[in-house]
Every structure is written in structure tokens, then in C-alpha cells.
Design a protein around this motif. Structure first.
Motif, PDB file in Angstrom:
ATOM      1  N   ARG A  64       0.828  -1.214   0.000  1.00  0.00           N
ATOM      2  CA  ARG A  64       0.000   0.000   0.000  1.00  0.00           C
ATOM      3  C   ARG A  64       0.856   1.255   0.000  1.00  0.00           C
ATOM      4  NH1 ARG A  64      -3.173  -3.014   3.662  1.00  0.00           N
ATOM      5  NH2 ARG A  64      -2.500  -1.802   5.471  1.00  0.00           N
ATOM      6  N   PHE A  65       1.928   1.232   0.779  1.00  0.00           N
ATOM      7  CA  PHE A  65       2.824   2.389   0.786  1.00  0.00           C
ATOM      8  C   PHE A  65       3.455   2.604  -0.581  1.00  0.00           C
ATOM      9  CE2 PHE A  65       3.097   2.432   5.526  1.00  0.00           C
ATOM     10  CZ  PHE A  65       2.916   3.802   5.692  1.00  0.00           C
ATOM     11  N   ILE A  66       3.894   1.537  -1.208  1.00  0.00           N
ATOM     12  CA  ILE A  66       4.554   1.657  -2.500  1.00  0.00           C
ATOM     13  C   ILE A  66       3.592   2.147  -3.567  1.00  0.00           C
ATOM     14  CG2 ILE A  66       5.612   0.265  -4.342  1.00  0.00           C
ATOM     15  CD1 ILE A  66       6.989  -1.306  -2.071  1.00  0.00           C
ATOM     16  N   GLN A  67       2.325   1.779  -3.448  1.00  0.00           N
ATOM     17  CA  GLN A  67       1.332   2.251  -4.410  1.00  0.00           C
ATOM     18  C   GLN A  67       1.174   3.767  -4.385  1.00  0.00           C
ATOM     19  OE1 GLN A  67      -2.221  -0.010  -3.577  1.00  0.00           O
ATOM     20  NE2 GLN A  67      -1.674  -1.635  -4.976  1.00  0.00           N
ATOM     21  N   THR A  68       1.478   4.395  -3.259  1.00  0.00           N
ATOM     22  CA  THR A  68       1.383   5.858  -3.195  1.00  0.00           C
ATOM     23  C   THR A  68       2.439   6.521  -4.066  1.00  0.00           C
ATOM     24  OG1 THR A  68       2.861   6.075  -1.269  1.00  0.00           O
ATOM     25  CG2 THR A  68       0.522   5.725  -0.827  1.00  0.00           C
ATOM     26  N   VAL A  69       3.487   5.776  -4.423  1.00  0.00           N
ATOM     27  CA  VAL A  69       4.566   6.322  -5.248  1.00  0.00           C
ATOM     28  C   VAL A  69       4.489   5.820  -6.688  1.00  0.00           C
ATOM     29  CG1 VAL A  69       7.075   6.489  -5.508  1.00  0.00           C
ATOM     30  CG2 VAL A  69       6.070   6.450  -3.228  1.00  0.00           C
ATOM     31  N   LEU A  70       4.225   4.545  -6.870  1.00  0.00           N
ATOM     32  CA  LEU A  70       4.281   3.933  -8.195  1.00  0.00           C
ATOM     33  C   LEU A  70       2.902   3.608  -8.758  1.00  0.00           C
ATOM     34  CD1 LEU A  70       7.235   1.412  -7.655  1.00  0.00           C
ATOM     35  CD2 LEU A  70       7.329   3.815  -8.326  1.00  0.00           C
ATOM     36  N   ASP A  71       1.868   4.137  -8.161  1.00  0.00           N
ATOM     37  CA  ASP A  71       0.499   3.776  -8.531  1.00  0.00           C
ATOM     38  C   ASP A  71       0.118   4.261  -9.925  1.00  0.00           C
ATOM     39  OD1 ASP A  71      -2.178   2.750  -7.846  1.00  0.00           O
ATOM     40  OD2 ASP A  71      -2.747   4.851  -7.979  1.00  0.00           O
ATOM     41  N   PHE A  72      -0.667   3.482 -10.617  1.00  0.00           N
ATOM     42  CA  PHE A  72      -1.334   3.948 -11.825  1.00  0.00           C
ATOM     43  C   PHE A  72      -2.746   3.382 -11.841  1.00  0.00           C
ATOM     44  CE2 PHE A  72       0.499  -0.092 -13.086  1.00  0.00           C
ATOM     45  CZ  PHE A  72      -0.502  -0.692 -13.829  1.00  0.00           C
ATOM     46  N   ASN A  73      -3.649   4.119 -12.445  1.00  0.00           N
ATOM     47  CA  ASN A  73      -5.048   3.701 -12.539  1.00  0.00           C
ATOM     48  C   ASN A  73      -5.451   3.579 -13.997  1.00  0.00           C
ATOM     49  OD1 ASN A  73      -5.473   3.791  -9.726  1.00  0.00           O
ATOM     50  ND2 ASN A  73      -5.753   6.005  -9.835  1.00  0.00           N
ATOM     51  N   LEU A  74      -6.046   2.472 -14.361  1.00  0.00           N
ATOM     52  CA  LEU A  74      -6.635   2.325 -15.681  1.00  0.00           C
ATOM     53  C   LEU A  74      -8.149   2.405 -15.531  1.00  0.00           C
ATOM     54  CD1 LEU A  74      -4.559  -0.610 -17.216  1.00  0.00           C
ATOM     55  CD2 LEU A  74      -4.208   1.845 -17.466  1.00  0.00           C
ATOM     56  N   PRO A  75      -8.789   3.339 -16.229  1.00  0.00           N
ATOM     57  CA  PRO A  75     -10.241   3.487 -16.086  1.00  0.00           C
ATOM     58  C   PRO A  75     -10.989   2.193 -16.395  1.00  0.00           C
ATOM     59  CG  PRO A  75      -9.300   5.311 -17.329  1.00  0.00           C
ATOM     60  CD  PRO A  75      -8.214   4.287 -17.191  1.00  0.00           C
ATOM     61  N   LYS A  76     -12.008   1.931 -15.618  1.00  0.00           N
ATOM     62  CA  LYS A  76     -12.810   0.722 -15.808  1.00  0.00           C
ATOM     63  C   LYS A  76     -13.400   0.679 -17.215  1.00  0.00           C
ATOM     64  CE  LYS A  76     -16.732  -1.734 -13.739  1.00  0.00           C
ATOM     65  NZ  LYS A  76     -17.756  -1.698 -12.666  1.00  0.00           N
ATOM     66  N   GLU A  77     -13.816   1.850 -17.720  1.00  0.00           N
ATOM     67  CA  GLU A  77     -14.417   1.910 -19.058  1.00  0.00           C
ATOM     68  C   GLU A  77     -13.433   1.468 -20.134  1.00  0.00           C
ATOM     69  OE1 GLU A  77     -14.374   4.305 -16.838  1.00  0.00           O
ATOM     70  OE2 GLU A  77     -16.477   4.429 -16.220  1.00  0.00           O
ATOM     71  N   LEU A  78     -12.154   1.838 -19.944  1.00  0.00           N
ATOM     72  CA  LEU A  78     -11.133   1.441 -20.901  1.00  0.00           C
ATOM     73  C   LEU A  78     -10.970  -0.070 -20.918  1.00  0.00           C
ATOM     74  CD1 LEU A  78      -8.750   2.072 -22.821  1.00  0.00           C
ATOM     75  CD2 LEU A  78      -7.306   2.289 -20.785  1.00  0.00           C
ATOM     76  N   LEU A  79     -10.970  -0.670 -19.755  1.00  0.00           N
ATOM     77  CA  LEU A  79     -10.817  -2.119 -19.661  1.00  0.00           C
ATOM     78  C   LEU A  79     -12.005  -2.837 -20.275  1.00  0.00           C
ATOM     79  CD1 LEU A  79      -9.417  -2.352 -16.023  1.00  0.00           C
ATOM     80  CD2 LEU A  79      -8.137  -2.492 -18.154  1.00  0.00           C
ATOM     81  N   GLU A  80     -13.190  -2.284 -20.036  1.00  0.00           N
ATOM     82  CA  GLU A  80     -14.401  -2.926 -20.552  1.00  0.00           C
ATOM     83  C   GLU A  80     -14.482  -2.834 -22.067  1.00  0.00           C
ATOM     84  OE1 GLU A  80     -17.391  -0.856 -18.373  1.00  0.00           O
ATOM     85  OE2 GLU A  80     -17.335  -2.256 -16.666  1.00  0.00           O
ATOM     86  N   ARG A  81     -13.901  -1.765 -22.649  1.00  0.00           N
ATOM     87  CA  ARG A  81     -13.944  -1.583 -24.110  1.00  0.00           C
ATOM     88  C   ARG A  81     -12.890  -2.419 -24.835  1.00  0.00           C
ATOM     89  NH1 ARG A  81     -14.098   4.024 -23.052  1.00  0.00           N
ATOM     90  NH2 ARG A  81     -11.962   4.161 -23.850  1.00  0.00           N
TER      91      ARG A  81
END
Length: 346
Positions: free
Chosen positions: A239-256
């Protein structure tokens, strides 16, 4: 070197016992920068204060260069503490004294002659980049300048170790970077061992050779900073590392998406190789890049890459298998939001 063995700190209230530090054992090697990270209440500040016996441990052992600090008399402990400098989040400067006087005050307590106090204080102000502020007062300084004064004061008695208690938490990001660069300079030029506690993993990433993660008074994971970022084991570390290296892929992008979404993690020298380019050239697949990032930790590359592969199932599978020989690969499902880091999914 400082060695901590089975250290415990228990506070007794009227109704119950509160455990501040719970059976901590760790070693900080001479000349390294060691980070202790945890959320508020994890026990990291208490642990730091136990290192120089500002808080007397309930049990356990604290050894500095072979000297058992808990076995010392009050007078011997005061002398030993001169080997340990300390800086705080709140600066702790005397507002009625000039910058020069604040730095020189630590030397006065050690009975250093007036002329030598001034010479040493000016030398330290030059080291931290504040030669031109010697006759100003703390109220005339910025937060970063105040922390530089605190660092100069902590170095006055030529300590072997510098303890930093959330030293950058009250500073803006740019000022934080300048203070971290100063600490690295001090570590490099003076050979000073630094123990730094923080709740910001970005600080650990920037400056620390090794680090430990604390939760509820215990160390839950410890190791080289790069290894912790590349291969975290504990859920809190992730969880700590995600604060530095985190990325988010939108759910809509994944569904498409119609193809197979692949998350790759590159460590060490492999991060500089053309792995993805070779994959697209050697197999009959097409690639749509969704995310890519390379971070540098202790001058070593750590990369994360997300690509959508389309083509015949056999070709896609063979392409993934070929890449998996070189890098860590995870195939991501289409039906969920992604909150991954270079550490992979929890």
C-alpha cells in the motif's frame, strides 16, 4: 553502527497498558541512510526516541558502536548523546536567538570556547547554504531555511549519527527535495549515518539505502529500498509503495478493450532492454500501449508497462510466455478497476 535488540516500550495508563514499540530488532550500518516508514501511531517516533534514550525502553538493548546506552550513568549518557544529532518536524529553534546563536548554542552546552563556537557555527551554516542568514532570526526564515538551521545545529558536535523525526513533513514538495538533497550531501561528505522516519514512501524512495515498515509497534518488513519496491511482501508495504508507483486504468477502458491486457514489471538492467519492441516484432500480434513508467531507486531502474495485445490466441499466449522469461508478467481481467503498482496486485 547502531544495534537494537528486542526493544519494547510500554506506557502504563490508569486503565491499561499501551504498547508503543513491540519487540523490535534491527541494525543500522555505519554510513547508510535508513528509513522507517509507517502511518501515524505505528510507533516509529517512539522507536526513534528510544534510540537516543529520550524515551527509556521498557526492555531490550540499544548499542551504539559497541556501547550499551542503557547501561550508562546519566552523565555518561549525556556524553554519548553528543554522538547523536536530532532534527524534528517542528524545527525547535529559539526565536529570540539569531541563526548563528541557534547553531552555536549546542556548542555552548559542550563548553566550547566562544571563538571556536562562532567559527564552527559559521562553517556549518556554509555547509547548509545559509551563510548569508547568520544574523537573521527564525521568524525571518522560510520553513526550509529553518530546517537547514536545525540540521546545522544537529551537526555542531560532530555526531556519528543523525536522527530525523518527520523532518520534511511540514515542508512543500520542492523544499522537501532540497532538504533531502542536503541530507544526501551530508551523508556523502561527512560519512554520517542517518535514520529517518516518515509516513511518505516518496521520501524513502529518494534517499534511503534500506528501510523498514512499521505497524502497531512492530517492524513488518525490512530490506534494501530497491528490493522493497520491486518485490514487496507485506500488504502494508504494498500500500505504501502504491502511493509512489500507482497507476489507474479506467474501468471503461478495460471494458472496451478487445484484446489481452498485460502488466509487465521490469527490474534492474532488463528495464533498459527492448523487450516490448522485440515481442511485437517476433510475434504476429498488435500492441496498444495503455501505460508506461520507469522510476529510478538507488540509481537502479524499476519499470512498469501495460499493453493490450490483439491477435490469434495462440500467438498472444506465445508472446506472453516469451516475455515472461525476462520480466514479471500479469494478465489483467477486463471486468474490474485496476489499482496496481509496479509491485503488482496485492
Amino acid at each position: 553502527m547502531i544495534s537494537i535488540e528486542q526493544l519494547c516500550k510500554v506506557y502504563q495508563t490508569k486503565d491499561r497498558k499501551i504498547i508503543g514499540v513491540d519487540n523490535v530488532t534491527m541494525t543500522v550500518e555505519k554510513g547508510e541512510i535508513f528509513g522507517i516508514v509507517g502511518y501515524s501511531g505505528a510507533g516509529k517516533s517512539t522507536l526513534l526516541r528510544c534510540i537516543n534514550i529520550l524515551e527509556r525502553p521498557t526492555s531490550g538493548k540499544v548499542t551504539l558502536d559497541g556501547i550499551d546506552l542503557l547501561s550508562l550513568s546519566p552523565k555518561e549518557l549525556r556524553t554519548a548523546r553528543q554522538s547523536i544529532g536530532m532534527i524534528f518536524q517542528g524545527f525547535h529553534l529559539a526565536i529570540s536567538k539569531t541563526v548563528l546563536e541557534n547553531v552555536a548554542f549546542a556548542l555552548k552546552a559542550s563548553k566550547v570556547a566562544r571563538a571556536e563556537r562562532k567559527r564552527r557555527a559559521l562553517e556549518l551554516l556554509d555547509l547548509v547554504g545559509l551563510s548569508d542568514k547568520a544574523n537573521q532570526y527564525p521568524a525571518q526564515l522560510s520553513g526550509g531555511q529553518k530546517q537547514r538551521v536545525s540540521i546545522a545545529r544537529a551537526l555542531a558536535n560532530n555526531p556519528k549519527m543523525l536522527l530525523c523525526d518527520e523532518a520534511t513533513s511540514a515542508l512543500d514538495p520542492n523544499t522537501t527535495q532540497s532538504i533531502l538533497k542536503l541530507l544526501k550531501k551530508i551523508n556523502r561528505e561527512l560519512g554520517l549515518t542517518i535514520v529517518l522516519i516518515t509516513h511518505e514512501m516518496e521520501v524513502v524512495k529518494e534517499i534511503c539505502n534500506r528501510c523498514a515498515v512499521m505497524e502497531e509497534g512492530r517492524i513488518v518488513e525490512e530490506g534494501k529500498t530497491y528490493d522493497m519496491f520491486a518485490h514487496p511482501q507485506n500488504a502494508l508495504t504494498k500500500r505504501f509503495i502504491q502511493t509512489v508507483l500507482d497507476f489507474n486504468l479506467p474501468k471503461e477502458l478495460l471494458e472496451r478493450s478487445k484484446g489481452t491486457i498485460v502488466h509487465m514489471k521490469f527490474t534492474g538492467e532488463i528495464a533498459g532492454e527492448s523487450v516490448v519492441s522485440d515481442l511485437l516484432q517476433n510475434y504476429d500480434v498488435r500492441g496498444n500501449i495503455l501505460h508506461g513508467k520507469v522510476d529510478y531507486i538507488q540509481n537502479k531502474a524499476l519499470g512498469t508497462f501495460v499493453i493490450e495485445l490483439t491477435g490469434e490466441d495462440k500467438e498472444v499466449q506465445q508472446a506472453i510466455e516469451s516475455v515472461n522469461e525476462k520480466v514479471e508478467v500479469e494478465v489483467l481481467p477486463h471486468d474490474r478497476s485496476i489499482h496496481h503498482s509496479a509491485a503488482g496486485a496485492e
